[in-house]
Enzyme design. Structure first.
Site, mmCIF file in Angstrom:
data_model
loop_
_atom_site.group_PDB
_atom_site.id
_atom_site.type_symbol
_atom_site.label_atom_id
_atom_site.label_comp_id
_atom_site.label_asym_id
_atom_site.label_seq_id
_atom_site.Cartn_x
_atom_site.Cartn_y
_atom_site.Cartn_z
ATOM 1 N N HIS A 187 -8.368 1.448 -4.668
ATOM 2 C CA HIS A 187 -9.531 1.276 -3.442
ATOM 3 C C HIS A 187 -9.874 2.344 -3.305
ATOM 4 O O HIS A 187 -9.306 3.662 -2.702
ATOM 5 C CB HIS A 187 -8.771 0.582 -2.203
ATOM 6 N N GLY A 227 1.215 -2.030 4.114
ATOM 7 C CA GLY A 227 1.686 -1.130 4.080
ATOM 8 C C GLY A 227 3.108 -0.928 5.122
ATOM 9 O O GLY A 227 4.099 -0.818 4.506
ATOM 10 N N SER A 228 2.675 -0.737 6.305
ATOM 11 C CA SER A 228 3.775 -0.683 7.077
ATOM 12 C C SER A 228 5.065 -1.960 7.226
ATOM 13 O O SER A 228 6.017 -1.688 7.303
ATOM 14 C CB SER A 228 3.364 -0.415 8.565
ATOM 15 N N MET A 265 -11.754 -5.154 5.053
ATOM 16 C CA MET A 265 -11.153 -4.405 5.907
ATOM 17 C C MET A 265 -10.965 -4.947 7.289
ATOM 18 O O MET A 265 -12.083 -5.198 7.982
ATOM 19 C CB MET A 265 -11.790 -3.061 6.068
ATOM 20 N N ASP A 309 -7.111 -5.924 4.274
ATOM 21 C CA ASP A 309 -6.289 -4.828 4.295
ATOM 22 C C ASP A 309 -6.523 -4.303 5.560
ATOM 23 O O ASP A 309 -7.470 -4.114 6.262
ATOM 24 C CB ASP A 309 -6.960 -3.738 3.215
ATOM 25 N N HIS A 359 -1.208 -1.468 -4.310
ATOM 26 C CA HIS A 359 -2.402 -0.990 -3.910
ATOM 27 C C HIS A 359 -2.568 0.465 -3.680
ATOM 28 O O HIS A 359 -1.626 1.098 -2.902
ATOM 29 C CB HIS A 359 -2.556 -1.689 -2.379
ATOM 30 N N SER A 388 0.897 -1.160 -0.064
ATOM 31 C CA SER A 388 -0.064 -0.053 0.000
ATOM 32 C C SER A 388 0.878 1.308 0.078
ATOM 33 O O SER A 388 1.642 1.301 0.928
ATOM 34 C CB SER A 388 -1.061 0.055 1.340
ATOM 35 N N MET A 431 -12.024 4.691 -1.173
ATOM 36 C CA MET A 431 -12.489 4.951 0.208
ATOM 37 C C MET A 431 -13.174 6.223 0.154
ATOM 38 O O MET A 431 -12.602 7.211 0.728
ATOM 39 C CB MET A 431 -11.496 4.663 1.310
ATOM 40 N N GLY A 458 -9.129 4.636 6.858
ATOM 41 C CA GLY A 458 -8.675 5.885 6.882
ATOM 42 C C GLY A 458 -7.155 6.223 7.341
ATOM 43 O O GLY A 458 -6.919 7.150 7.009
ATOM 44 N N MET A 497 -8.696 8.547 -0.720
ATOM 45 C CA MET A 497 -9.430 8.747 0.451
ATOM 46 C C MET A 497 -9.941 10.200 0.117
ATOM 47 O O MET A 497 -9.098 11.104 -0.105
ATOM 48 C CB MET A 497 -8.626 8.624 1.875
ATOM 49 N N ASP A 543 -4.599 3.410 -2.297
ATOM 50 C CA ASP A 543 -5.577 3.892 -1.290
ATOM 51 C C ASP A 543 -6.128 5.507 -1.774
ATOM 52 O O ASP A 543 -5.472 6.502 -1.584
ATOM 53 C CB ASP A 543 -5.312 4.021 0.140
#
Length: 218
Positions: free
Chosen positions: A65, A196-197, A136, A174, A32, A7, A67, A141, A36, A34
């Protein structure tokens, strides 16, 4: 085989093109992205122009994705920008089947995402129309959250719903994916793991991080 989708929410935004090339070379299976809007979720990220600018940096599938509220307003733009998979939230659209048709018209893969409190059964009447369900496993967020353990039951329920379909259904997860949590999510029935992390943080060795998630570490 576990498919890892780094991500870019956790990447260095000042050098996104370089970051995408790095995880591509390190063994990622998808990218990926995101999106938002600060309304559907309490954060702002990127729009279609950024996706378009990033597209030349990798031949991997762009897993976008959304959101966002009113996703129907942006499907055309993200498809044109280079998305290979467009995922909208079940909770964001009153007319979900119409959204699915809008995405399908672009001849790209269709995904639907479920927030932690949304039951798997809400997709029972549309699951045959889609390619992917994104579960999720945190509240959407923000990156860096811990996985909600109860989400594993939802993954299992979706895999059960998909078992008798004529075409395979990809199940993506995710949120809170680490080398420790990826195994239970895979056992529950997940195919694609957004991280991600676990990819971008730590030592900065993206190949080692991805291999650890795939269970390929020495």
């Amino acid at each position: 085989m576990r498919m890892i989708a780094p991500s870019i929410l956790s990447a260095d935004f000042a050098r996104l093109g370089e970051e995408i090339r790095a995880v591509d070379a390190a063994g990622a299976d998808l990218i990926h992205i995101d999106v938002m809007d600060g309304h559907f979720v309490p954060n702002l990220t990127i729009g279609p122009d950024v996706v378009k600018a990033l597209r030349p940096h990798s031949q991997l599938l762009f897993d976008v994705h959304l959101m966002i509220s009113q996703p129907e307003r942006y499907i055309d733009a993200f498809a044109a920008a280079g998305a290979d998979i467009l995922t909208v939230h079940q909770e964001a659209g009153v007319h979900l089947h119409r959204l699915v048709q809008m995405i399908r018209a672009h001849e790209i893969k269709v995904g639907i995402s479920l927030n932690p409190a949304t039951p798997a059964g809400t997709l029972e009447d549309i699951i045959d129309e889609i390619d992917l369900v994104l579960v999720m496993t945190v509240n959407p967020g923000f990156g860096g959250q811990k996985m909600i353990p109860g989400a594993l039951k939802k993954i299992s329920r979706l895999r059960e719903l998909a078992r008798n379909r004529e075409k395979p259904l990809l199940i993506e997860v995710d949120g809170g994916i680490t080398p420790e949590t990826i195994g239970p999510a895979e056992t529950a029935g997940a195919d694609i793991f957004v991280a991600g992390s676990a990819v971008f943080k730590g030592t900065g060795d993206y190949r080692a991080n991805i291999e650890a998630l795939k269970g390929e570490s020495a």
